[in-house]
Design an enzyme around this catalytic site. Structure first.
Site, PDB file in Angstrom:
ATOM      1  N   HIS A 159      20.311  37.192  66.131  1.00 22.64           N
ATOM      2  CA  HIS A 159      19.542  38.059  65.228  1.00 22.64           C
ATOM      3  C   HIS A 159      18.043  37.853  65.431  1.00 22.64           C
ATOM      4  CE1 HIS A 159      23.340  37.160  62.779  1.00 22.64           C
ATOM      5  NE2 HIS A 159      23.476  38.410  63.218  1.00 22.64           N
TER       6      HIS A 159
ATOM      7  N   CYS B 283      34.560  44.927  62.544  1.00 19.67           N
ATOM      8  CA  CYS B 283      33.612  45.889  63.128  1.00 19.67           C
ATOM      9  C   CYS B 283      33.278  46.991  62.135  1.00 19.67           C
ATOM     10  CB  CYS B 283      34.194  46.616  64.340  1.00 19.67           C
ATOM     11  SG  CYS B 283      34.562  45.638  65.777  1.00 19.67           S
TER      12      CYS B 283
ATOM     13  N   LYS C 278      29.660  34.270  74.487  1.00 19.68           N
ATOM     14  CA  LYS C 278      28.723  34.865  73.550  1.00 19.68           C
ATOM     15  C   LYS C 278      28.429  33.834  72.468  1.00 19.68           C
ATOM     16  CE  LYS C 278      27.830  38.463  70.230  1.00 19.68           C
ATOM     17  NZ  LYS C 278      28.359  39.238  69.136  1.00 19.68           N
TER      18      LYS C 278
ATOM     19  N   CYS D 190      39.265  48.210  62.607  1.00 16.89           N
ATOM     20  CA  CYS D 190      38.927  46.779  62.603  1.00 16.89           C
ATOM     21  C   CYS D 190      38.022  46.501  61.405  1.00 16.89           C
ATOM     22  CB  CYS D 190      38.225  46.355  63.882  1.00 16.89           C
ATOM     23  SG  CYS D 190      37.601  44.650  63.757  1.00 16.89           S
TER      24      CYS D 190
ATOM     25  N   HIS E 281      36.680  41.355  68.438  1.00 16.82           N
ATOM     26  CA  HIS E 281      36.971  40.198  67.587  1.00 16.82           C
ATOM     27  C   HIS E 281      38.302  39.516  67.901  1.00 16.82           C
ATOM     28  CE1 HIS E 281      33.893  42.340  65.135  1.00 16.82           C
ATOM     29  NE2 HIS E 281      33.461  41.115  65.048  1.00 16.82           N
TER      30      HIS E 281
ATOM     31  N   CYS F 176      41.616  44.024  68.168  1.00 13.99           N
ATOM     32  CA  CYS F 176      40.226  44.434  68.393  1.00 13.99           C
ATOM     33  C   CYS F 176      39.721  43.758  69.655  1.00 13.99           C
ATOM     34  CB  CYS F 176      39.368  44.026  67.191  1.00 13.99           C
ATOM     35  SG  CYS F 176      37.607  44.240  67.507  1.00 13.99           S
TER      36      CYS F 176
ATOM     37  N   LYS G 217      28.609  32.570  65.541  1.00 14.94           N
ATOM     38  CA  LYS G 217      28.863  31.557  64.533  1.00 14.94           C
ATOM     39  C   LYS G 217      30.321  31.142  64.547  1.00 14.94           C
ATOM     40  CE  LYS G 217      28.161  30.778  60.168  1.00 14.94           C
ATOM     41  NZ  LYS G 217      28.239  31.262  58.828  1.00 14.94           N
TER      42      LYS G 217
ATOM     43  N   HIS H 141      21.393  33.828  62.958  1.00 12.15           N
ATOM     44  CA  HIS H 141      21.399  32.899  64.095  1.00 12.15           C
ATOM     45  C   HIS H 141      20.476  33.428  65.179  1.00 12.15           C
ATOM     46  CE1 HIS H 141      23.977  35.557  66.425  1.00 12.15           C
ATOM     47  NE2 HIS H 141      24.938  35.505  65.504  1.00 12.15           N
TER      48      HIS H 141
END
Ligand code: ME8
Length: 513
Positions: A36, A144, A311, A141, A162, A159, A314, A33
């Site tokens: 990246h 992670c 943030k 996690c 997440h 976490c 996805k 996405h």
């Protein structure tokens, strides 16, 4: 993989002419996405600029294909991990091509060349006495792939990143003596403040180190999808050490039959986002020290691209699709927008409206229009030949030192600031056209000499800006440089090319929709 240009002669003294830049290697369990693409474009902008300076550049990107996140995702999708990462690697490779990144190699951590070299480095770390057997008990996690310290755990043992429940893990594995490097790391960042940029990120890394470093698991026993330890094949490497090592192993096998390690290591810049700060500023240099390998020179930690105040991710379903933008407006527009809109290093919001606004006002109007009308006037009034004239001192004052300022900013990976410096001059050149009114000068033969000077200076200004903008806008600047009769990409000073060059008119570089 692109072929390397032979490195030209050094352009200035006192500079190390090998430049090695990396992106994170992205998890091979998802689709690429804009986040990246952002790191990839940043690294590419640096790489392209450094090539223009005559540096010997190596630019690495790739995919992180081992570990629990991959194994779990594959299981969920009912495919083998290998099938999953093959598919994902193909889509990341495609993303890299579509954003016009000029990487020299694309590493996959499932490459045999990587696996062998990882094993060799870990063996070395063990030989050097930094590996021991023990039992890990604590919170982990799976998303992670990270063992959490006390202060990294959210309410209800979740976490913080997440917001999912952490797993309580207890297993026998091999440990890396991270604690042995606490003082060395602290000293290194105190004595070399430039190693982590921006500076507030260095403070974060130092704060993390100063609170005390615990040893970390080096291997996992309940997982098979990874690099087996040579001395205990029942255990696979903890995925973060496997992944971090990509930066080093790639140089060993990227070019068949040639080891590039001496030529490029240590890396000049690792470009990453803040989510993986701890791994890159703490684990990574410590692991290299343990193996007796030089640590990277610098790490640039950029912020998050946000949609609104969230943030972009996805799982939250709020992504500006880079491929749609590229399809409609071209990769140049995306590259430009991301580094114009968001201060590189900080978090910043992006939006479709913001994109369209900048496309129209800055790319189409400020730059595209300046280029078209300048070339059109040279064509109309001087048959396309850039006149022979003295550079207009009015512009010389503004352009004085621009290349050095941009270079200095690039030395600090300040690619947003550098773009701002260049854009000030794009605007200046537009004002110059309005002030000097070539269309009025063209009406009176008595003004012919002045018109020569204005057209010469416009073409020079445009040429210098186009060269400086090349890393951001590789496609449109290629068209423009060809139209300006500029054969090479090396950065140039205003007034350094004499007149007489044949130029061409161009179609709009950024057509309005
Ligand atoms: O962490 N804004 O992989 P990953 C800006 N495999 N950048 C973003 C972003 C956003 N919203 N989202 C992602 C991993 N990124 C590990 C790395 S390295 C040895 C191993 C970018 O697929 C940013 O560079 O989760 C971030 O650090 C990276 O993608 C995380 O990619």
């Amino acid at each position: 993989m692109r072929s390397r240009q032979p490195s030209p002669e050094p352009t200035y003294a006192g500079q190390d002419l090998s430049f090695y830049v990396t992106t994170p290697i992205f998890y091979g369990n998802g689709d690429p996405h804009l986040g990246h693409a952002y790191s990839t474009m940043a690294a590419d902008i640096l790489a392209r600029h450094m090539r223009q300076r005559g540096e010997d550049v190596f630019f690495l990107t790739g995919t992180d294909e081992h570990g629990e996140p991959i194994a779990q995702a594959a299981e969920k999708q009912g495919v083998s991990p290998q099938e999953l990462v093959d598919k994902s690697a193909a889509s990341f490779r495609d993303m890299v091509v579509r954003v016009d990144a000029t990487n020299d190699f694309f590493i996959r951590t499932t490459d045999q060349g990587h696996i062998e070299r990882v094993q060799a480095v870990v063996n070395k770390v063990k030989e050097n006495g930094y590996v021991y057997e023990g039992t890990y008990e604590g919170w982990y996690c799976p998303r992670c792939a990270d063992f959490k310290n006390e202060n990294e755990i959210g309410p209800g043992d979740t976490c913080l990143i997440h917001e999912i429940p952490l797993d309580r893990e207890q297993e026998n594995n091999w440990f890396f003596k991270l604690s042995a490097f606490q003082e060395d790391l602290e000293r290194m960042y105190e004595e070399n403040p430039g190693m982590i940029r921006p500076d507030f990120r260095r403070n974060e890394a130092l704060a993390f180190i100063r609170q005390g470093l615990n040893d970390v698991s080096l291997s996992r026993s309940q997982l098979s999808w990874g690099v087996p330890l040579a001395w205990d094949p029942e255990q696979v490497m903890y995925v973060w050490f496997d992944a971090l090592l990509n930066y080093y192993t790639a140089l060993g096998y990227a070019n068949e039959g040639e080891d590039l390690t001496d030529r490029y290591w240590p890396a000049s810049w690792h470009i990453i986002a803040k989510d993986i700060l701890k791994f890159h500023t703490v684990y990574w240099p410590a692991f290299l020290m343990a193996a007796g390998i030089e640590v990277p020179q610098r790490i640039f930690i950029h912020g998050y691209l946000l949609m609104g105040d969230k943030k972009m991710s996805k799982s939250l379903g709020n992504v500006l699709d880079p491929f749609e933008v590229i399809e409609k407006f071209g990769a140049d527009a995306l590259r430009f927008y991301c580094f114009r809109e968001v201060s590189f290093g900080q978090d910043g919001s992006i939006s479709t409206e913001g994109f369209e606004g900048r496309y129209e006002s800055e790319l189409a109007n400020d730059f595209g229009n300046l280029a078209s009308r300048s070339l059109a006037m040279i064509s109309r009034y001087r048959d396309g030949i850039q006149p022979q004239a003295e550079p207009d001192p009015l512009l010389a004052a503004d352009f004085d030192g621009i290349t050095d300022r941009v270079r200095a900013l690039f030395d600090e990976a300040q690619i947003g600031q550098a773009l701002e410096e260049i854009w000030v001059l794009v605007r200046r050149l537009n004002r110059y056209v309005e002030e000097s009114q070539p269309w009025v000068l063209a009406k009176d033969e008595a003004d012919a000499e002045r018109l020569d000077q204005v057209l010469y200076s416009l073409a020079e200004g445009l040429r210098v800006l186009t060269l400086l903008l090349h890393p951001y806008l590789p496609n449109s600047t290629d068209i423009l440089l060809a139209a300006l009769g500029q054969a090479d990409l090396e950065l140039a000073a205003y007034g350094s090319r004499p007149g007489g060059t044949q130029t061409e008119k161009i179609k709009p570089l950024f057509p309005k929709l």
